[in-house]
Write a protein that holds these residues in place. Structure first.
Motif, mmCIF file in Angstrom:
data_model
loop_
_atom_site.group_PDB
_atom_site.id
_atom_site.type_symbol
_atom_site.label_atom_id
_atom_site.label_comp_id
_atom_site.label_asym_id
_atom_site.label_seq_id
_atom_site.Cartn_x
_atom_site.Cartn_y
_atom_site.Cartn_z
ATOM 1 N N UNK A 122 0.794 -1.227 0.000
ATOM 2 C CA UNK A 122 0.000 0.000 0.000
ATOM 3 C C UNK A 122 0.820 1.266 0.000
ATOM 4 N N UNK A 123 1.833 1.342 0.884
ATOM 5 C CA UNK A 123 2.616 2.579 0.983
ATOM 6 C C UNK A 123 3.390 2.870 -0.299
ATOM 7 N N UNK A 124 4.177 1.906 -0.826
ATOM 8 C CA UNK A 124 4.887 2.225 -2.065
ATOM 9 C C UNK A 124 3.977 2.407 -3.270
ATOM 10 N N UNK A 125 2.909 1.593 -3.357
ATOM 11 C CA UNK A 125 1.991 1.763 -4.477
ATOM 12 C C UNK A 125 1.264 3.097 -4.361
ATOM 13 N N UNK A 126 0.817 3.415 -3.135
ATOM 14 C CA UNK A 126 0.164 4.706 -2.917
ATOM 15 C C UNK A 126 1.089 5.871 -3.220
ATOM 16 N N UNK A 127 2.349 5.718 -2.819
ATOM 17 C CA UNK A 127 3.334 6.765 -3.100
ATOM 18 C C UNK A 127 3.555 6.915 -4.598
ATOM 19 N N UNK A 128 3.644 5.777 -5.308
ATOM 20 C CA UNK A 128 3.851 5.816 -6.760
ATOM 21 C C UNK A 128 2.660 6.449 -7.465
ATOM 22 N N UNK A 208 17.907 12.787 4.465
ATOM 23 C CA UNK A 208 19.017 12.490 5.368
ATOM 24 C C UNK A 208 19.991 11.457 4.800
ATOM 25 N N UNK A 209 19.453 10.332 4.304
ATOM 26 C CA UNK A 209 20.335 9.276 3.798
ATOM 27 C C UNK A 209 20.703 9.472 2.332
ATOM 28 N N UNK A 210 19.984 10.351 1.638
ATOM 29 C CA UNK A 210 20.368 10.704 0.279
ATOM 30 C C UNK A 210 19.909 9.761 -0.806
ATOM 31 N N UNK A 211 18.933 8.892 -0.516
ATOM 32 C CA UNK A 211 18.395 8.026 -1.563
ATOM 33 C C UNK A 211 17.495 8.837 -2.496
ATOM 34 N N UNK A 212 17.452 8.454 -3.743
ATOM 35 C CA UNK A 212 16.655 9.179 -4.731
ATOM 36 C C UNK A 212 15.183 8.830 -4.597
ATOM 37 N N UNK A 213 14.323 9.703 -5.153
ATOM 38 C CA UNK A 213 12.884 9.427 -5.153
ATOM 39 C C UNK A 213 12.567 8.164 -5.942
ATOM 40 N N UNK A 214 13.379 7.879 -6.958
ATOM 41 C CA UNK A 214 13.158 6.676 -7.763
ATOM 42 C C UNK A 214 13.353 5.402 -6.947
ATOM 43 N N UNK A 215 14.233 5.449 -5.967
ATOM 44 C CA UNK A 215 14.490 4.267 -5.134
ATOM 45 C C UNK A 215 13.597 4.213 -3.899
ATOM 46 N N UNK A 216 12.828 5.285 -3.644
ATOM 47 C CA UNK A 216 12.027 5.370 -2.418
ATOM 48 C C UNK A 216 11.028 4.228 -2.309
#
Length: 374
Positions: A122-128, A208-216
Motif C-alpha cells: 500500500x505505501x509504495x503503491x500509494x506513493x507511486x 538524510x540518507x540521500x536516496x533518490x525518489x526513484x528508489x524510495x
C-alpha cells in the motif's frame, strides 16, 4: 498517509510538519472514538454492526480523496478514524471466535501482518500513484479495495457469534486490572517509539540518507517486508514465552534508536539500522493481543470486544504521541535527531513490560494459592 505527506503539503501549500499532524489527528480521534463506539455497539449483532461501520468508512475515505481544501481533508480523516478502530476490534473478535485456541497466535499474527502487507504494497503503491497521478487517486483506489473487502466480509463471516452483553460500566471493570492497564501503557509507549521516527520515514530516507525518489518505493517495500517478518516473529514469540521475551526486544530497540542519528550521514549503515528497527518494532503485537483476550475471557467475558480493541486504541494514542513528538523534534532539532525522542519512549516501554510481567506472575501465584486453599 505516510508516503504522500510531501505531495499533500505541496497541494495545499502547507509545510510537511503541518501535514504530519494529520497522522496525529487521525490517531487521536481513532483512540478516543474506538472504545466509545465499541462499548456502545457491544449489545448489537456484531455482523450487522461491522457491515454498517464498513459502509460509513467507505464514505469517509472517499471524502478524503475528494477533499477540496485542507480543512475538509481533516474532517474526512476524522470520520474515517472514528470508525477504523471499532472495525478492527470486531475483526479480532470474529477471529478469536472462529479459531481454535491453539491456532490463535498464528491467526492473530497474520491479522497484524495485514497492516505490514499494507505497508509493503500500500505505501509504495500509494506513493507511486500519488507521484504519478496525484494523491487523491491513491485514496480513491483504497475505496475500490474497501468495497471488495466489504463484499467478501458479507459473504464469508458468520452471522451470529456468541456474545456476552454488558453495560458500559460493567465493560470498563476490565480497566481496573493491573494486567490490563500496565499492558495498555506498554502498547502506548511501544507505538510512540515506532512513530517517533517512522512518521518521517520518507525524509529520513531521501533528505538524510540521500536516496533518490526513484528508489524510495523499493526502500519502503523493503521496510514493509521487515515488518511482515516482524509480525510473524511476533506470532512465534506469543507461542513461546510471550511477554517474557519482550524486555530483550526493547533493549535492542533503545540501542538502535540511540545510534540512528549518528548513522544518517552513512547511507548503508543508516539503512541497515532502519531495517533492523522495522524487523523488531512489531514483535509486541501478538503477545499483547493474546494477553488482553485471555484476561478478558477468563475474568471479564462481558468485556471481550473492548479487550480486543485495547491494542488498537492505545497503539493509536501512541501514534498520536509519537508523531506529535517527531513533528516537534523536526521543528526544533531537525529530522536527523528524531531517534533520540523515540529512544526515550522505548526506555519507558521497557520499564512497563517488566512491571507487566511481574503483575502477571503475581496474579498467577495468587490464583494458584487460592486454588490450593479451596
Amino acid at each position: 498517509m505516510i508516503g504522500i505527506i510531501s505531495d499533500i503539503a505541496h497541494q495545499f501549500n502547507v509545510s510537511i510538519a503541518i501535514v504530519g499532524y494529520l497522522v496525529t489527528i487521525f490517531a487521536t480521534v481513532y483512540a478516543i472514538s474506538t472504545p466509545l463506539i465499541t462499548m456502545f455497539t457491544n449489545n448489537f449483532n456484531r455482523f450487522k454492526t461491522l457491515m454498517v461501520l464498513m459502509v460509513i468508512f467507505l464514505i469517509g475515505n472517499t471524502a478524503t480523496g475528494l477533499a477540496p481544501n485542507y480543512f475538509t481533508l481533516i474532517l474526512a480523516r476524522m470520520l474515517t478514524a472514528a470508525l477504523a478502530g471499532s472495525i478492527i476490534s470486531l475483526i479480532m473478535t470474529f477471529a478469536s471466535s472462529v479459531a481454535p485456541r491453539e491456532k490463535r497466535p498464528a491467526l492473530i499474527s497474520w491479522i497484524f501482518s495485514g497492516f505490514s502487507i499494507a505497508s509493503v504494497f500500500g505505501v509504495p503503491i500509494g506513493t507511486a500513484i500519488s507521484t504519478a497521478y496525484g494523491w487523491r487517486n491513491a485514496f480513491l483506489i483504497v475505496t475500490v479495495i474497501s468495497v471488495i473487502t466489504l463484499v467478501l466480509l458479507f459473504l464469508l463471516l458468520p452471522r451470529d457469534i456468541k456474545q456476552v452483553s454488558g453495560s458500559m460500566r460493567n465493560q470498563l471493570t476490565l480497566m481496573k486490572d493491573s494486567r490490563i492497564y500496565l499492558g495498555v501503557i506498554l502498547v502506548l509507549f511501544g507505538a510512540a517509539t515506532m512513530y517517533g521516527y517512522y512518521t518521517y520515514i520518507r525524509p529520513l530516507l531521501t533528505t538524510e540518507l540521500g536516496f533518490s525518489l526513484n528508489s524510495l518505493n523499493w526502500l519502503l517495500f523493503l521496510l514493509g517486508l521487515m515488518s511482515i517478518f516482524s509480525n510473524q516473529l511476533s506470532g512465534q514469540i506469543a507461542s513461546h514465552g510471550g511477554l517474557r521475551k519482550m524486555p530483550g526486544v526493547y533493549v535492542a530497540e533503545i540501542i538502535l534508536l540511540a545510534v540512528l542519528p549518528f548513522t544518517l550521514h552513512l547511507q548503508i549503515p543508516g539503512l541497515l539500522v532502519l531495517l533492523v528497527l522495522s524487523l523488531i518494532t512489531s514483535m509486541l503485537n501478538s503477545p499483547i493481543q493474546l494477553h488482553f483476550l485471555n484476561v478478558a475471557e477468563q475474568d471479564y467475558p462481558q468485556s471481550i470486544v473492548l479487550a480486543s480493541s485495547l491494542n488498537s486504541i492505545f497503539f493509536n494514542f501512541g501514534i498520536s504521541l509519537g508523531s506529535a513528538t517527531s513533528s516537534t523534534m523536526v521543528d526544533m532539532a531537525g529530522v536527523h535527531n528524531i531517534g533520540f525522542g523515540a529512544a526515550v519512549y522505548a526506555l519507558i516501554a521497557l520499564v512497563m513490560v517488566i512491571l507487566l510481567n511481574k503483575a502477571i506472575k503475581s496474579h498467577s501465584n495468587f490464583g494458584s494459592s487460592h486454588d490450593l486453599d479451596i
